[in-house]
Design a protein around this motif. Structure first.
Motif, PDB file in Angstrom:
ATOM      1  N   HIS A  64       0.856  -1.186   0.000  1.00 49.95           N
ATOM      2  CA  HIS A  64       0.000   0.000   0.000  1.00 49.95           C
ATOM      3  C   HIS A  64       0.890   1.232   0.000  1.00 49.95           C
ATOM      4  N   ALA A  65       0.592   2.174  -0.890  1.00 53.47           N
ATOM      5  CA  ALA A  65       1.433   3.358  -1.057  1.00 53.47           C
ATOM      6  C   ALA A  65       0.996   4.471  -0.116  1.00 53.47           C
ATOM      7  N   PHE A  66       1.744   4.629   0.966  1.00 52.84           N
ATOM      8  CA  PHE A  66       1.463   5.736   1.873  1.00 52.84           C
ATOM      9  C   PHE A  66       2.738   6.153   2.594  1.00 52.84           C
ATOM     10  N   ARG A  67       2.894   7.458   2.702  1.00 53.90           N
ATOM     11  CA  ARG A  67       3.961   8.090   3.475  1.00 53.90           C
ATOM     12  C   ARG A  67       3.316   9.199   4.295  1.00 53.90           C
ATOM     13  N   ALA A  68       4.090   9.815   5.177  1.00 55.27           N
ATOM     14  CA  ALA A  68       3.522  10.897   5.988  1.00 55.27           C
ATOM     15  C   ALA A  68       3.060  12.059   5.123  1.00 55.27           C
ATOM     16  N   ASP A  69       3.778  12.306   4.011  1.00 53.14           N
ATOM     17  CA  ASP A  69       3.463  13.462   3.182  1.00 53.14           C
ATOM     18  C   ASP A  69       2.552  13.151   2.004  1.00 53.14           C
ATOM     19  N   LEU A  70       2.419  11.872   1.642  1.00 52.66           N
ATOM     20  CA  LEU A  70       1.743  11.536   0.399  1.00 52.66           C
ATOM     21  C   LEU A  70       1.208  10.108   0.461  1.00 52.66           C
ATOM     22  N   ALA A  71       0.037   9.884  -0.143  1.00 49.97           N
ATOM     23  CA  ALA A  71      -0.528   8.538  -0.156  1.00 49.97           C
ATOM     24  C   ALA A  71      -1.416   8.358  -1.376  1.00 49.97           C
ATOM     25  N   ASP A  72      -1.649   7.104  -1.703  1.00 50.97           N
ATOM     26  CA  ASP A  72      -2.558   6.715  -2.771  1.00 50.97           C
ATOM     27  C   ASP A  72      -3.965   7.188  -2.434  1.00 50.97           C
ATOM     28  N   LEU A  73      -4.625   7.828  -3.393  1.00 47.13           N
ATOM     29  CA  LEU A  73      -5.977   8.338  -3.174  1.00 47.13           C
ATOM     30  C   LEU A  73      -6.937   7.237  -2.747  1.00 47.13           C
ATOM     31  N   ARG A  74      -6.669   6.000  -3.198  1.00 46.55           N
ATOM     32  CA  ARG A  74      -7.544   4.883  -2.845  1.00 46.55           C
ATOM     33  C   ARG A  74      -7.488   4.555  -1.360  1.00 46.55           C
ATOM     34  N   LEU A  75      -6.497   5.103  -0.652  1.00 49.60           N
ATOM     35  CA  LEU A  75      -6.355   4.839   0.775  1.00 49.60           C
ATOM     36  C   LEU A  75      -6.914   5.967   1.646  1.00 49.60           C
ATOM     37  N   LYS A  76      -7.523   6.950   1.022  1.00 51.26           N
ATOM     38  CA  LYS A  76      -8.046   8.077   1.799  1.00 51.26           C
ATOM     39  C   LYS A  76      -9.099   7.587   2.780  1.00 51.26           C
ATOM     40  N   GLY A  77      -8.965   8.005   4.022  1.00 53.38           N
ATOM     41  CA  GLY A  77      -9.853   7.548   5.076  1.00 53.38           C
ATOM     42  C   GLY A  77      -9.343   6.311   5.790  1.00 53.38           C
ATOM     43  N   GLU A  78      -8.281   5.700   5.240  1.00 55.30           N
ATOM     44  CA  GLU A  78      -7.713   4.496   5.853  1.00 55.30           C
ATOM     45  C   GLU A  78      -6.322   4.739   6.423  1.00 55.30           C
ATOM     46  N   VAL A  79      -5.611   5.730   5.875  1.00 60.03           N
ATOM     47  CA  VAL A  79      -4.279   6.080   6.381  1.00 60.03           C
ATOM     48  C   VAL A  79      -4.215   7.593   6.533  1.00 60.03           C
ATOM     49  N   GLU A  80      -3.233   8.041   7.289  1.00 61.23           N
ATOM     50  CA  GLU A  80      -3.032   9.480   7.454  1.00 61.23           C
ATOM     51  C   GLU A  80      -1.905   9.940   6.544  1.00 61.23           C
ATOM     52  N   ALA A  81      -2.128  11.049   5.847  1.00 61.21           N
ATOM     53  CA  ALA A  81      -1.119  11.638   4.975  1.00 61.21           C
ATOM     54  C   ALA A  81      -1.491  13.097   4.727  1.00 61.21           C
ATOM     55  N   GLU A  82      -0.493  13.917   4.412  1.00 62.20           N
ATOM     56  CA  GLU A  82      -0.754  15.326   4.147  1.00 62.20           C
ATOM     57  C   GLU A  82      -1.521  15.515   2.842  1.00 62.20           C
ATOM     58  N   ARG A  83      -1.267  14.609   1.884  1.00 63.21           N
ATOM     59  CA  ARG A  83      -1.869  14.777   0.557  1.00 63.21           C
ATOM     60  C   ARG A  83      -2.130  13.405  -0.056  1.00 63.21           C
ATOM     61  N   PHE A  84      -3.217  13.304  -0.828  1.00 62.30           N
ATOM     62  CA  PHE A  84      -3.564  12.059  -1.507  1.00 62.30           C
ATOM     63  C   PHE A  84      -3.607  12.315  -3.012  1.00 62.30           C
ATOM     64  N   VAL A  85      -3.032  11.394  -3.798  1.00 61.89           N
ATOM     65  CA  VAL A  85      -3.022  11.534  -5.255  1.00 61.89           C
ATOM     66  C   VAL A  85      -3.428  10.209  -5.892  1.00 61.89           C
ATOM     67  N   ALA A  86      -3.974  10.297  -7.102  1.00 61.82           N
ATOM     68  CA  ALA A  86      -4.403   9.096  -7.815  1.00 61.82           C
ATOM     69  C   ALA A  86      -3.237   8.365  -8.460  1.00 61.82           C
ATOM     70  N   GLY A  87      -2.164   9.087  -8.737  1.00 66.04           N
ATOM     71  CA  GLY A  87      -1.041   8.476  -9.430  1.00 66.04           C
ATOM     72  C   GLY A  87      -1.274   8.437 -10.931  1.00 66.04           C
ATOM     73  N   THR A  88      -0.187   8.233 -11.670  1.00 67.34           N
ATOM     74  CA  THR A  88      -0.232   8.211 -13.129  1.00 67.34           C
ATOM     75  C   THR A  88       0.259   6.864 -13.634  1.00 67.34           C
ATOM     76  N   LEU A  89      -0.472   6.259 -14.553  1.00 68.99           N
ATOM     77  CA  LEU A  89      -0.059   4.977 -15.103  1.00 68.99           C
ATOM     78  C   LEU A  89       1.116   5.157 -16.049  1.00 68.99           C
ATOM     79  N   ALA A  90       2.088   4.253 -15.957  1.00 71.79           N
ATOM     80  CA  ALA A  90       3.291   4.301 -16.791  1.00 71.79           C
ATOM     81  C   ALA A  90       3.778   2.867 -16.978  1.00 71.79           C
ATOM     82  N   ARG A  91       4.891   2.708 -17.707  1.00 72.97           N
ATOM     83  CA  ARG A  91       5.476   1.386 -17.902  1.00 72.97           C
ATOM     84  C   ARG A  91       6.984   1.435 -17.681  1.00 72.97           C
ATOM     85  N   ILE A  92       7.527   0.279 -17.353  1.00 72.75           N
ATOM     86  CA  ILE A  92       8.978   0.139 -17.220  1.00 72.75           C
ATOM     87  C   ILE A  92       9.562   0.051 -18.622  1.00 72.75           C
ATOM     88  N   VAL A  93      10.608   0.863 -18.892  1.00 71.85           N
ATOM     89  CA  VAL A  93      11.183   0.947 -20.234  1.00 71.85           C
ATOM     90  C   VAL A  93      12.651   0.527 -20.254  1.00 71.85           C
TER      91      VAL A  93
END
Length: 286
Positions: free
Chosen positions: A9-38
């Motif tokens: 689960h992606a969460f840090r004190a300053d930033l977390a996955d938007l899908r975790l909002k309400g489940e973890v504490e973080a200063e900011r929540f973002v949806a993230g951007t889809l990408a690929r390994i190149v």
């Protein structure tokens, strides 16, 4: 707040996955951007620094969700198994076209064009995924041509929807591959990495670490005091280690003892490993 495993689960004190909002504490929540390994293989680390050990690896074509990029590092979560960590920012590229094929050979070369006499450009591992534009034959050898115009031996690939039938056979094709802590490729694997990679080739995505696999992969099994209830494909767990049974008496594993993917008799392994780590902690049938 709900307790979450930070490996999954992606969460840090300053930033977390938007899908975790309400489940973890973080200063900011973002949806993230889809990408690929190149890049052929991207090392994933727990901290954004080279001194941090490798937890796992991502392969060319793997989809990731990027939550943050700074100072040459990207904080990502793998779409395939949910593992979270830091990879070099240069390993991340556009999500691009959906892959059509997967590398089924342990390793394969990428050539600048459809000719094995051309100097190779890179090497890809089993499990890497590619978007193929067409097929060309040169002097009797078939090549899969990438969108870039580069080429790979066609027989080293298969359509992404086609799966190997037996994950143990896939693991056996990796015999003598070097042991690498955190490794998850045909260039180097660890004990749980070979389980995950081999099962990936059969179309089954499983969790990465041996404790995760021991907790929920398949069904728990009691093989009896003499282990006579084991069969090909069963998993044997020790504290921090896992092996794959090739038949009732023998197993294959990425061994820190030989520093290779090796075959070993179960009885011999129990005696050898028990000296330092005790006996098996569990058995599971995937």
């Amino acid at each position: 707040m709900t307790v979450h495993d930070p490996r999954l689960h992606a969460f840090r004190a300053d930033l977390a996955d938007l899908r975790l909002k309400g489940e973890v504490e973080a200063e900011r929540f973002v949806a993230g951007t889809l990408a690929r390994i190149v890049v052929p293989v991207a090392d994933m680390r727990r901290q954004p620094k080279l001194e941090s050990g490798i937890d796992t690896q991502l392969l060319f074509g793997d989809a990731v969700r990027v939550f943050d990029q700074s100072d040459g590092w990207a904080w990502v979560q793998a779409e395939r198994d949910d593992y979270v960590g830091y990879v070099a920012a240069e390993a991340i590229g556009s999500a691009g076209q959906e892959p059509t094929h997967i590398v089924s050979a342990p390793r394969t070369f990428v050539y600048p064009g459809p000719d094995l006499r051309f100097p190779r450009r890179s090497v890809l591992s089993m499990g890497s995924t590619l978007a193929i534009a067409g097929q060309v034959e040169t002097r009797g050898t078939s090549y899969a041509v990438l969108l870039s115009g580069e080429a790979v031996i066609a027989s080293h690939l298969r359509p992404i929807a086609e799966h190997a039938g037996d994950y143990v056979t896939v693991a056996e094709s990796l015999l003598a591959t070097p042991y690498l802590w955190g490794g998850m490729s045909g260039f180097g694997v660890d004990c749980s990495g070979i389980v995950q990679l081999a099962m990936r080739m059969t179309g089954r995505d499983v969790l990465r670490d041996s404790d995760m696999q021991a907790a929920g992969l398949g069904e728990a099994l009691d093989p009896g005091p003499d282990h006579s209830g084991l069969q090909r494909g069963d998993l044997v767990f020790w504290k921090g280690h896992v092996a794959i049974m090739t038949d009732r008496e023998n197993m294959i594993h990425a061994s820190g003892h030989t520093m290779l993917v090796s075959r070993e008799g179960l009885k011999d392994a129990i005696a050898r490993i028990g000296y330092l780590y005790g006996g098996p902690t569990g058995f599971r049938r995937p």
